[in-house]
Design a protein around this motif. Sequence first.
Motif, PDB file in Angstrom:
ATOM      1  N   GLN A  91       1.172   6.023 -17.720  1.00  8.82           N
ATOM      2  CA  GLN A  91       1.187   5.669 -16.299  1.00  8.82           C
ATOM      3  C   GLN A  91       0.086   4.661 -15.978  1.00  8.82           C
ATOM      4  O   GLN A  91       0.302   3.723 -15.190  1.00  8.82           O
ATOM      5  N   THR A 128       1.457   9.232  -5.676  1.00 13.58           N
ATOM      6  CA  THR A 128       2.011  10.556  -5.392  1.00 13.58           C
ATOM      7  C   THR A 128       2.960  10.987  -6.502  1.00 13.58           C
ATOM      8  O   THR A 128       2.930  12.126  -6.968  1.00 13.58           O
ATOM      9  N   ARG A 129       3.818  10.028  -6.924  1.00 17.27           N
ATOM     10  CA  ARG A 129       4.750  10.335  -8.012  1.00 17.27           C
ATOM     11  C   ARG A 129       4.009  10.689  -9.292  1.00 17.27           C
ATOM     12  O   ARG A 129       4.332  11.670  -9.978  1.00 17.27           O
ATOM     13  N   ARG A 143       0.837  -1.206   0.000  1.00 12.08           N
ATOM     14  CA  ARG A 143       0.000   0.000   0.000  1.00 12.08           C
ATOM     15  C   ARG A 143       0.876   1.262   0.000  1.00 12.08           C
ATOM     16  O   ARG A 143       0.552   2.245  -0.654  1.00 12.08           O
ATOM     17  N   THR A 144       1.994   1.192   0.740  1.00 17.59           N
ATOM     18  CA  THR A 144       2.910   2.336   0.760  1.00 17.59           C
ATOM     19  C   THR A 144       3.472   2.591  -0.631  1.00 17.59           C
ATOM     20  O   THR A 144       3.572   3.737  -1.077  1.00 17.59           O
ATOM     21  N   ARG A 145       3.845   1.483  -1.321  1.00 19.53           N
ATOM     22  CA  ARG A 145       4.354   1.636  -2.684  1.00 19.53           C
ATOM     23  C   ARG A 145       3.284   2.218  -3.601  1.00 19.53           C
ATOM     24  O   ARG A 145       3.573   3.055  -4.468  1.00 19.53           O
ATOM     25  N   GLU A 146       2.044   1.761  -3.397  1.00 20.52           N
ATOM     26  CA  GLU A 146       0.951   2.300  -4.206  1.00 20.52           C
ATOM     27  C   GLU A 146       0.784   3.799  -3.986  1.00 20.52           C
ATOM     28  O   GLU A 146       0.629   4.577  -4.940  1.00 20.52           O
ATOM     29  N   ILE A 147       0.794   4.182  -2.705  1.00 19.10           N
ATOM     30  CA  ILE A 147       0.635   5.605  -2.378  1.00 19.10           C
ATOM     31  C   ILE A 147       1.783   6.420  -2.966  1.00 19.10           C
ATOM     32  O   ILE A 147       1.575   7.499  -3.534  1.00 19.10           O
ATOM     33  N   LYS A 148       3.011   5.873  -2.813  1.00 16.22           N
ATOM     34  CA  LYS A 148       4.162   6.575  -3.377  1.00 16.22           C
ATOM     35  C   LYS A 148       4.043   6.694  -4.891  1.00 16.22           C
ATOM     36  O   LYS A 148       4.367   7.727  -5.481  1.00 16.22           O
ATOM     37  N   GLU A 149       3.570   5.606  -5.517  1.00 15.10           N
ATOM     38  CA  GLU A 149       3.427   5.626  -6.971  1.00 15.10           C
ATOM     39  C   GLU A 149       2.364   6.632  -7.396  1.00 15.10           C
ATOM     40  O   GLU A 149       2.554   7.399  -8.352  1.00 15.10           O
TER      41      GLU A 149
END
Length: 646
Positions: free
Chosen positions: A160, A138-139, A130-136
């Motif tokens: 994207q 956000t990016r 989920r953190t990776r998803e949020i970071k992705e």
Amino acid sequence: MKYQLLHSTTFQTDTIAQALATEGVAVSTLDSARELAVTGVPTALILDPRSRSGYTTEQLSTFVTGGGAVVAIGAPGEQDVPDSLSSSLVSVFVPHDHGPRQLLVALRTAYREAAARGETRRARQETAFRTREIKELTRIGMALATERDLNTLLELILVQALQITQSDAGSLYLVEKPEGEPRRLRFKLTQNASRPDIPFVGIPPAPVDTASISGYAAATGEPLVIDDVYFLPPDVDYTFNRSFDERYGYRSKSMLTLPMKDHREEVIGVLQLINRKRDANAKLEAPEDFDAQVIPYTHRLVELVSAMAGQAAVAIENSILYADIERLFEGFVRASVFAIEQRDPTTFGHSGRVASMTVALAKTVDRCDDGTYGAIGFSRQEIREIRYAGLLHDFGKVGVREQVLVKAKKLYPPDLALIRQRFAFIRRSAESDFHRARAEFLEKNGRAGYDEYVGALQAEHERQLEELDQFMHLVLDSNEPTLLPEGSFESLIRYADRFYLDLEGRQLPYLTDDEVRFLSIRKGSLDEAERLEIESHVTHTYKFLLQIPWTKELQSVPTIAYGHHEKMDGTGYPRQVRGKHIPIQTRMMTIADIFDALTAADRPYKRAVPAPRALDILSDETGAGQLDKELFRLFVEGKVYERSSD
């Protein structure tokens, strides 16, 4: 399967194995340490004294970290975890003289601990995912927010979306709202990883209705998740058009179609993704590839792409708004230039030509990879900044009196008209004096000696008239401005010392001091005060441009425009800035401004100079240290002067 038991070949308690089997535990015998692994279910390892040496501390640590639990069986006489084993790695210790029930209890304890570890591990993995998803997201959001070009933005959105869903193909549509017409859906962009050779074919806009899949998403504002578009439910309104697949040998299967909504929840576009793949790098070419690779879109992916679609919609709306603002500002700039040039129609087009040449010179500098400016480059925004500075560099002329701004001759038209009237009055006075003298002679002397007297009188009269004509020709010739300093004006000064009698008998000069001063201007048509007034347009321009709330990308426009009459040797105006203290953008504009001023079409106060002659004049100024030598070289070698109308 609920649990798994791993043991070495020394574990042969059939009673325990049978008891565990009834509880759903799979019992596996390990032949080597390489088989020690957790397979996703709570796993316990029985470690008896004989099998301890088969595993290293690192192997056991990896097993426990992965979610396993160790049940250590003691050697004879051992009542606790031996020093050879790390107590942190052992979940339960069973003494050597244990019974079956004691071992079962120990294993159940180990399974509970393994299950807890497994849940913790899965929770951590889910949190990391989920953190990776949020970071992705956000990016992606940051990337979308910083892109202002609409076409580039649309391509970025589609790329994207394809990446985060591992989709093979996709399309993007925008909702159009023609004035007085129903909304319609415009096909804008498509990509296909397996068939990049397929050409983009424009499709006429379609109505926003439920007849098509993309139209349905736009009309209802709801996403559509379809596992196989060839097998749609019979009760739906929309259909799938197979013509693309049939034309190019493709097979559209799973599909995710999402409406893109702005902050007002209005649908402004549709994002359509096709054929989610198990392997993102796989190519879908043969029919078996589609069967093996294409999988449905999950609910989680719908949530993820929906979040991205919301970001994309806002980014698209901002891009369109930004483009509208740019068009509005562009219109304001052009209206401002039009207003300037309306005050002096003879200079019409000057600002646009200067802007075009300055931009062309900047691009020439940008392409140059050697010399003084080899390391200088200009971004797209900096080029735009230069263009606006060029267009608005003369805006301050709105603060200059119009009569000075358009002054074509050294004398203003009313002043020249006054001299013409004065000339006519003096001429008529001379005529009157001639006839009066002749009449008085006849009255006093009769015909005696009349012919001789009149002959002499006539000759003097003609001399006076010829001198008056010379006077008027001198005024008209002196009134013409010159491009370079020239002329000697002693004759004009002489006429300032000659007088005539007006109707009231007062002695007045042929030319007043002010008239002599204006007619004695050696270059151009302006005297010192008028020249300073004209030069003040630079300061007016700067002060006006400072009032505009420029964006960060355009904040240097006032400074660039401020110095376009400065010279490298400090002889320019209004601040006498020298050399490198003049921005390079301004130095480029100065060359373009002078060239256009010289070569522009004939004006009342000057004739146009041919381009070669203008370049010679610029070369002379460069040689005198007034213009940037390297920029002038690029201006000439790049033939920038030929692109004044680009």
